[in-house]
Design an enzyme around this catalytic site. Sequence first.
Site, PDB file in Angstrom:
ATOM      1  N   THR A 170      37.109 -16.248 -34.466  1.00 28.41           N
ATOM      2  CA  THR A 170      38.348 -15.593 -34.042  1.00 28.41           C
ATOM      3  C   THR A 170      38.761 -14.384 -34.890  1.00 28.41           C
ATOM      4  O   THR A 170      39.962 -14.141 -35.038  1.00 28.41           O
ATOM      5  CB  THR A 170      39.499 -16.623 -34.103  1.00 28.41           C
ATOM      6  OG1 THR A 170      39.492 -17.210 -35.424  1.00 28.41           O
ATOM      7  CG2 THR A 170      39.383 -17.703 -33.065  1.00 28.41           C
TER       8      THR A 170
ATOM      9  N   SER B 295      47.313 -11.941  -9.350  1.00 23.32           N
ATOM     10  CA  SER B 295      48.023 -13.109  -9.858  1.00 23.32           C
ATOM     11  C   SER B 295      48.472 -13.948  -8.668  1.00 23.32           C
ATOM     12  O   SER B 295      48.514 -13.461  -7.538  1.00 23.32           O
ATOM     13  CB  SER B 295      49.252 -12.642 -10.652  1.00 23.32           C
ATOM     14  OG  SER B 295      50.038 -13.754 -11.029  1.00 23.32           O
ATOM     15  N   ARG B 296      48.876 -15.187  -8.983  1.00 22.72           N
ATOM     16  CA  ARG B 296      49.456 -16.015  -7.920  1.00 22.72           C
ATOM     17  C   ARG B 296      50.878 -15.557  -7.637  1.00 22.72           C
ATOM     18  O   ARG B 296      51.434 -15.889  -6.598  1.00 22.72           O
ATOM     19  CB  ARG B 296      49.459 -17.492  -8.352  1.00 22.72           C
ATOM     20  CG  ARG B 296      48.083 -18.087  -8.529  1.00 22.72           C
ATOM     21  CD  ARG B 296      48.150 -19.390  -9.300  1.00 22.72           C
ATOM     22  NE  ARG B 296      48.749 -19.209 -10.609  1.00 22.72           N
ATOM     23  CZ  ARG B 296      49.147 -20.190 -11.419  1.00 22.72           C
ATOM     24  NH1 ARG B 296      49.003 -21.428 -11.040  1.00 22.72           N
ATOM     25  NH2 ARG B 296      49.685 -19.927 -12.598  1.00 22.72           N
TER      26      ARG B 296
ATOM     27  N   HIS C  67      37.054 -22.486 -12.395  1.00 22.25           N
ATOM     28  CA  HIS C  67      35.951 -21.513 -12.393  1.00 22.25           C
ATOM     29  C   HIS C  67      34.977 -21.738 -11.243  1.00 22.25           C
ATOM     30  O   HIS C  67      34.572 -20.779 -10.587  1.00 22.25           O
ATOM     31  CB  HIS C  67      35.176 -21.574 -13.719  1.00 22.25           C
ATOM     32  CG  HIS C  67      35.920 -20.958 -14.865  1.00 22.25           C
ATOM     33  ND1 HIS C  67      35.474 -21.012 -16.161  1.00 22.25           N
ATOM     34  CD2 HIS C  67      37.086 -20.271 -14.915  1.00 22.25           C
ATOM     35  CE1 HIS C  67      36.327 -20.386 -16.954  1.00 22.25           C
ATOM     36  NE2 HIS C  67      37.316 -19.943 -16.219  1.00 22.25           N
TER      37      HIS C  67
ATOM     38  N   LYS D 134      35.343 -18.660 -21.338  1.00 21.78           N
ATOM     39  CA  LYS D 134      34.739 -19.905 -21.797  1.00 21.78           C
ATOM     40  C   LYS D 134      35.723 -21.042 -21.591  1.00 21.78           C
ATOM     41  O   LYS D 134      36.926 -20.774 -21.580  1.00 21.78           O
ATOM     42  CB  LYS D 134      34.295 -19.816 -23.255  1.00 21.78           C
ATOM     43  CG  LYS D 134      35.230 -19.108 -24.230  1.00 21.78           C
ATOM     44  CD  LYS D 134      36.642 -19.523 -24.436  1.00 21.78           C
ATOM     45  CE  LYS D 134      36.920 -20.922 -24.795  1.00 21.78           C
ATOM     46  NZ  LYS D 134      38.361 -21.181 -25.102  1.00 21.78           N
TER      47      LYS D 134
HETATM   48  N1  LIG Z   1      37.405 -15.588 -25.293  1.00 13.76           N
HETATM   49  C1  LIG Z   1      38.511 -15.836 -26.010  1.00 13.76           C
HETATM   50  O1  LIG Z   1      38.707 -15.351 -27.128  1.00 13.76           O
HETATM   51  C2  LIG Z   1      39.567 -16.681 -25.423  1.00 13.76           C
HETATM   52  C3  LIG Z   1      40.755 -16.862 -26.120  1.00 13.76           C
HETATM   53  C4  LIG Z   1      41.755 -17.606 -25.496  1.00 13.76           C
HETATM   54  C5  LIG Z   1      41.512 -18.155 -24.243  1.00 13.76           C
HETATM   55  N2  LIG Z   1      40.318 -17.992 -23.634  1.00 13.76           N
HETATM   56  C6  LIG Z   1      40.034 -18.571 -22.325  1.00 13.76           C
HETATM   57  O2  LIG Z   1      40.695 -17.756 -21.363  1.00 13.76           O
HETATM   58  C7  LIG Z   1      41.207 -18.560 -20.315  1.00 13.76           C
HETATM   59  C8  LIG Z   1      42.708 -18.332 -20.248  1.00 13.76           C
HETATM   60  O3  LIG Z   1      43.323 -18.720 -21.458  1.00 13.76           O
HETATM   61  P1  LIG Z   1      44.793 -18.231 -21.857  1.00 13.76           P
HETATM   62  O4  LIG Z   1      45.139 -18.901 -23.102  1.00 13.76           O
HETATM   63  O5  LIG Z   1      44.834 -16.755 -21.810  1.00 13.76           O
HETATM   64  O6  LIG Z   1      45.604 -18.926 -20.681  1.00 13.76           O
HETATM   65  P2  LIG Z   1      46.909 -18.529 -19.842  1.00 13.76           P
HETATM   66  O7  LIG Z   1      47.654 -17.433 -20.493  1.00 13.76           O
HETATM   67  O8  LIG Z   1      47.609 -19.800 -19.547  1.00 13.76           O
HETATM   68  O9  LIG Z   1      46.295 -17.921 -18.509  1.00 13.76           O
HETATM   69  C9  LIG Z   1      45.628 -18.655 -17.539  1.00 13.76           C
HETATM   70  C10 LIG Z   1      45.867 -17.926 -16.218  1.00 13.76           C
HETATM   71  O10 LIG Z   1      45.176 -18.626 -15.194  1.00 13.76           O
HETATM   72  C11 LIG Z   1      45.905 -18.512 -13.986  1.00 13.76           C
HETATM   73  N3  LIG Z   1      46.022 -19.838 -13.361  1.00 13.76           N
HETATM   74  C12 LIG Z   1      45.654 -20.137 -12.108  1.00 13.76           C
HETATM   75  N4  LIG Z   1      45.892 -21.418 -11.810  1.00 13.76           N
HETATM   76  C13 LIG Z   1      46.426 -21.968 -12.920  1.00 13.76           C
HETATM   77  C14 LIG Z   1      46.912 -23.268 -13.214  1.00 13.76           C
HETATM   78  N5  LIG Z   1      46.857 -24.264 -12.323  1.00 13.76           N
HETATM   79  N6  LIG Z   1      47.424 -23.479 -14.428  1.00 13.76           N
HETATM   80  C15 LIG Z   1      47.475 -22.505 -15.352  1.00 13.76           C
HETATM   81  N7  LIG Z   1      47.030 -21.239 -15.126  1.00 13.76           N
HETATM   82  C16 LIG Z   1      46.522 -20.973 -13.908  1.00 13.76           C
HETATM   83  C17 LIG Z   1      47.278 -17.924 -14.308  1.00 13.76           C
HETATM   84  O11 LIG Z   1      47.308 -16.603 -13.801  1.00 13.76           O
HETATM   85  P3  LIG Z   1      48.340 -16.142 -12.660  1.00 13.76           P
HETATM   86  O12 LIG Z   1      49.582 -16.978 -12.852  1.00 13.76           O
HETATM   87  O13 LIG Z   1      48.557 -14.720 -12.963  1.00 13.76           O
HETATM   88  O14 LIG Z   1      47.671 -16.394 -11.362  1.00 13.76           O
HETATM   89  C18 LIG Z   1      47.328 -17.909 -15.826  1.00 13.76           C
HETATM   90  O15 LIG Z   1      47.973 -16.776 -16.317  1.00 13.76           O
HETATM   91  C19 LIG Z   1      40.797 -19.995 -20.631  1.00 13.76           C
HETATM   92  O16 LIG Z   1      39.587 -20.293 -19.950  1.00 13.76           O
HETATM   93  C20 LIG Z   1      40.553 -19.987 -22.133  1.00 13.76           C
HETATM   94  O17 LIG Z   1      39.585 -20.939 -22.526  1.00 13.76           O
HETATM   95  C21 LIG Z   1      39.373 -17.256 -24.200  1.00 13.76           C
END
Ligand SMILES: NC(=O)c1ccc[n+]([C@@H]2O[C@H](COP(=O)([O-])OP(=O)(O)OC[C@H]3O[C@@H](n4cnc5c(N)ncnc54)[C@H](OP(=O)(O)O)[C@@H]3O)[C@@H](O)[C@H]2O)c1
Length: 321
Positions: A254, A36-37, A78, A96
């Site tokens: 979903t 993580s950051r 990415h 994705k």
């Molecule tokens: N396949 C699926 O079913 C599914 C479902 C939901 C989301 N997703 C995908 O998964 C990814 C994450 O989604 P999420 O909803 O889980 O998001 P999230 O909880 O906001 O997580 C994103 C993570 O990215 C890191 N990050 C690094 N730089 C960032 C920035 N500038 N702003 C925000 N986050 C940053 C952070 O990790 P640290 O703070 O720990 O470094 C953060 O926890 C997205 O690409 C989304 O499209 C996929």
Amino acid sequence: MKNLNIGIMGCAAIAERSMIPAIKEVDGWSLVAVASRTVEKANQLAVKFDCDAVVGYQKLLNRDDIDAVYMPLPTGLHYEWIIKTLQAGKHVLAEKSIAYDYNSAREMIDLARSKNLVVMEDFMFQYHSQHKFVFDLIGKGEIGEIRVFRANFGFPPLAKGNFRYDDKIGGGALLDAAGYTVRAVQFILGDDYCVKAANLKYDPETGTNIYGGAFLDNGSGISAQIGFGFDNYYQANYEIWGSKGKIIVDRAFTPKPDYSPTVIVEKQNNRKEYKMKPDNHFVGSIKEFRRAIIQLDTENHYRQVLAQSKALDDIRKLSAK
Ligand SMILES: NC(=O)c1ccc[n+]([C@@H]2O[C@H](COP(=O)([O-])OP(=O)(O)OC[C@H]3O[C@@H](n4cnc5c(N)ncnc54)[C@H](OP(=O)(O)O)[C@@H]3O)[C@@H](O)[C@H]2O)c1
């Protein structure tokens, strides 16, 4: 069975809720570290999932006990981190949409190919067994010849501050929601199709696209329509309309691991509802990632990602801002 060690890049909600539990469930994977950051988030997940905590994504890549990285970062990050991960000699499963556009998808794939590594997109919905049930119905001629495919994926507005409203890191409904519908279109139209018309609606406050639609076709007489957005009434379905009937997949993108989705088949004077077995598509995706690495079998994935990235580019181009 050869064991593969995996590290997580970013303590995302999707990693904590769905993907890390799936990784822990599948034989042949060992979770080694979460990065993580911030130290607090890394520690919290490391304790929860019994692995090392790493602060900083590059430190994760510097470790030589990691074969592969799961990357749930926002799409706009990415390119940088997939290239760095491949350069560090590790396979990568990225959330994705994997790429902001076609050119960056091409570059990531070319680098992976040149290094005999795998880069895969975590479009997990495809691995749910309900789609195989649908393909079997089509194969048996249940709805005759296919005429039209329709897919919708959208949900109500997200909390302000969600990265999906930030264009600089790959926000927008096109990359977040439309990708699902485009990937589903590829079930029927294959990889060689065109976007004929498209519409994207932008939010004046954030400048991010928040909903839209498109019309696609592959020249064979079958057309496809998609709708997507995150300012919408919830929909996550697709429908295949044939010469003799119609198949509706009600919860296509979903379904939770304990949920039994319904597949509906409509024909003249006849409507049948089939309850599907619950299935964990996150487990399906991480199994497929392992298979692709062990067999170095990626060309099908690459064709799909390139076609999808091109379609998303074309939707952007065809929609006047
Ligand atoms: N396949 C699926 O079913 C599914 C479902 C939901 C989301 N997703 C995908 O998964 C990814 C994450 O989604 P999420 O909803 O889980 O998001 P999230 O909880 O906001 O997580 C994103 C993570 O990215 C890191 N990050 C690094 N730089 C960032 C920035 N500038 N702003 C925000 N986050 C940053 C952070 O990790 P640290 O703070 O720990 O470094 C953060 O926890 C997205 O690409 C989304 O499209 C996929």
